[in-house]
Write an enzyme that holds these catalytic residues in place. Structure first.
Site, PDB file in Angstrom:
ATOM      1  NE  ARG A  71      -4.138   1.781   2.129  1.00 35.96           N
ATOM      2  CZ  ARG A  71      -4.310   2.600   3.157  1.00 35.96           C
ATOM      3  NH1 ARG A  71      -3.576   2.455   4.261  1.00 35.96           N
ATOM      4  NH2 ARG A  71      -5.211   3.561   3.108  1.00 35.96           N
ATOM      5  CG  HIS A  75      -1.447   5.336  -0.452  1.00 32.77           C
ATOM      6  ND1 HIS A  75      -2.282   6.085   0.363  1.00 32.77           N
ATOM      7  CD2 HIS A  75      -2.186   4.256  -0.836  1.00 32.77           C
ATOM      8  CE1 HIS A  75      -3.462   5.483   0.464  1.00 32.77           C
ATOM      9  NE2 HIS A  75      -3.418   4.367  -0.242  1.00 32.77           N
ATOM     10  CG  ASP A  76       6.245   6.913  -3.441  1.00 26.28           C
ATOM     11  OD1 ASP A  76       6.298   8.126  -3.152  1.00 26.28           O
ATOM     12  OD2 ASP A  76       7.120   6.339  -4.100  1.00 26.28           O
ATOM     13  CB  SER A  85       7.188  12.159  -2.125  1.00 26.91           C
ATOM     14  OG  SER A  85       6.122  11.548  -2.830  1.00 26.91           O
ATOM     15  CD  GLU A 100       3.524  12.571  -1.064  1.00 25.50           C
ATOM     16  OE1 GLU A 100       3.221  11.368  -1.217  1.00 25.50           O
ATOM     17  OE2 GLU A 100       4.409  13.136  -1.730  1.00 25.50           O
ATOM     18  CG  ASN A 106      -1.290   8.887   2.649  1.00 26.08           C
ATOM     19  OD1 ASN A 106      -1.784   7.924   2.068  1.00 26.08           O
ATOM     20  ND2 ASN A 106      -0.607   9.818   2.015  1.00 26.08           N
ATOM     21  N   PRO A 176      -7.431   7.916  -4.663  1.00 21.84           N
ATOM     22  CG  PRO A 176      -7.782   6.415  -6.391  1.00 21.84           C
ATOM     23  CD  PRO A 176      -6.693   7.054  -5.591  1.00 21.84           C
ATOM     24  CG  HIS A 206      -8.057  -3.335  -1.446  1.00 23.99           C
ATOM     25  ND1 HIS A 206      -9.091  -2.429  -1.598  1.00 23.99           N
ATOM     26  CD2 HIS A 206      -6.940  -2.585  -1.255  1.00 23.99           C
ATOM     27  CE1 HIS A 206      -8.620  -1.203  -1.504  1.00 23.99           C
ATOM     28  NE2 HIS A 206      -7.316  -1.259  -1.299  1.00 23.99           N
ATOM     29  CB  THR A 207      -6.429 -10.345  -2.335  1.00 19.92           C
ATOM     30  OG1 THR A 207      -6.910 -11.652  -2.039  1.00 19.92           O
ATOM     31  CG2 THR A 207      -4.923 -10.386  -2.542  1.00 19.92           C
ATOM     32  CG  ASP A 253      -9.813 -12.416   0.773  1.00 19.43           C
ATOM     33  OD1 ASP A 253     -10.899 -12.943   1.081  1.00 19.43           O
ATOM     34  OD2 ASP A 253      -8.930 -13.003   0.120  1.00 19.43           O
ATOM     35  CG  ASP A 261      -6.188 -15.739  -2.081  1.00 15.73           C
ATOM     36  OD1 ASP A 261      -6.772 -14.624  -2.045  1.00 15.73           O
ATOM     37  OD2 ASP A 261      -6.334 -16.594  -1.182  1.00 15.73           O
TER      38      ASP A 261
END
Length: 333
Positions: A71, A75-76, A85, A100, A106, A176, A206-207, A253, A261
């Protein structure tokens, strides 16, 4: 008098050697358009194994470490390119406007900074003042996925570190959020040159990992119609609509929270996506068919995810961004 010529994307500086500190001699990597698989072959041949070993230790200590580093990389890269950054702590110049790390997506959410500190320390011990934090993060993210059972891919290297970072406002504008619609996510990715297929493939990250109650409270307490009722009721018990449990965690998940997976996509088909933005990928829109394909074919997801990570990893800082190779990922040299 001897001089050293430093070249930035827009200007050339001629500095007296006597005024330069040791940090000034660090080699600034090439631009992202010139990334190479051989960039450190001579200057740091042990780089890949050093990063892999450091990440293996981190994941063995904390199963959430892999998701956290993955993540961080996303986000970077989404804020002025992959320039490390997001790793910068606030300084006297950013304490008012915010860096940031303090941006909405964040703050109290991103974790794993100390993992990258450890990775960079191991790299510095092997190859002092040579490898950028941006490259270390790119390799660590790839290894995090592989160590959790996901795909691997070839990481092209030669990124540089920004000084200073893009700042809080840029992060708020570019990243987002958990309440994003499919249309807004597609637009945000398109602005980076990434396709709707990349949106869905990269969302598959996001798994693994967890999310805070504050990010899904509305969804499981009647805010969304496209949610499995039993799933929502289970989550609402630990994340009630009245508030007070913002930090309570739930697996992205629930089936296999620490294994990379295609379980995330199976959950979406069952309307068990944890975040509103997750379920937007399977909600009667343009990505429904692809979600079904990924849910049924893990190999296809792995292949697309690896390709999308390469494309995202090629995002470069804007022309004119001051760049260097940081010794400490949390602050400029």
């Amino acid at each position: 008098m001897a001089v050293l010529i430093l070249i930035s994307p827009k200007r050339t500086f001629v500095l007296p050697l006597l005024l330069l500190t040791a940090a000034s001699f660090l080699t600034v990597p090439k631009t992202a358009t010139a990334l190479s698989t051989k960039y450190y072959d001579k200057t740091c041949p042990s780089l890949q194994s050093v990063v892999r070993s450091a990440m293996a230790r981190a994941v063995a200590t904390d199963p959430r470490a892999g998701a956290s580093v993955l993540r961080l990389f996303f986000h970077d890269c989404f804020v002025n390119g992959c320039d490390a950054s997001v790793l910068l702590d606030d300084t006297s110049t950013t304490s008012t406007t915010g860096g940031e790390k303090s941006a909405g997506p964040n703050a109290n959410s991103l974790r794993g900074y100390e993992i990258i500190d450890a990775v960079k320390a191991a790299v510095e011990a092997s190859c002092p003042a040579t490898v950028s934090c941006a490259d270390a993060l790119a390799l660590a993210a790839r290894d995090a996925v592989a160590l959790l059972g996901g795909p691997s891919w070839t990481v092209r290297l030669g990124r540089a570190d920004a000084r200073p970072g893009a700042g809080q406002a840029a992060a708020n504008a570019n990243l987002p959020g958990p309440g994003s619609s499919l249309a807004s996510m597609v637009a945000a990715f398109a602005a980076k040159g990434l396709s709707p297929r990349d949106v869905t493939a990269l969302s598959g990250a996001h798994t693994v990992g967890r999310a805070r109650c504050a990010t899904f409270r509305a969804r499981v307490n009647g805010g969304d119609g496209n949610v499995n009722a039993t799933f929502a009721a289970q989550l609402a018990r630990s994340c009630p609509g009245g508030g007070g449990a913002d930090g309570a965690l739930a697996a992205m998940d629930a089936e296999t929270p620490d294994a990379f997976d295609n379980g995330y996509f199976r959950a979406l088909v069952q309307r068990r996506g944890l975040l509103h933005s997750d379920q937007e990928l399977f909600n009667g829109g343009s990505q429904d068919a692809l979600v079904r394909k990924y849910a049924a074919n893990g190999a296809l997801f792995f292949s697309d995810f690896a390709k999308a990570m390469v494309r995202m990893g090629n995002l470069a800082p804007a022309a004119g961004t001051p760049l260097e190779v940081r010794i400490n990922c949390r602050k400029p040299n």
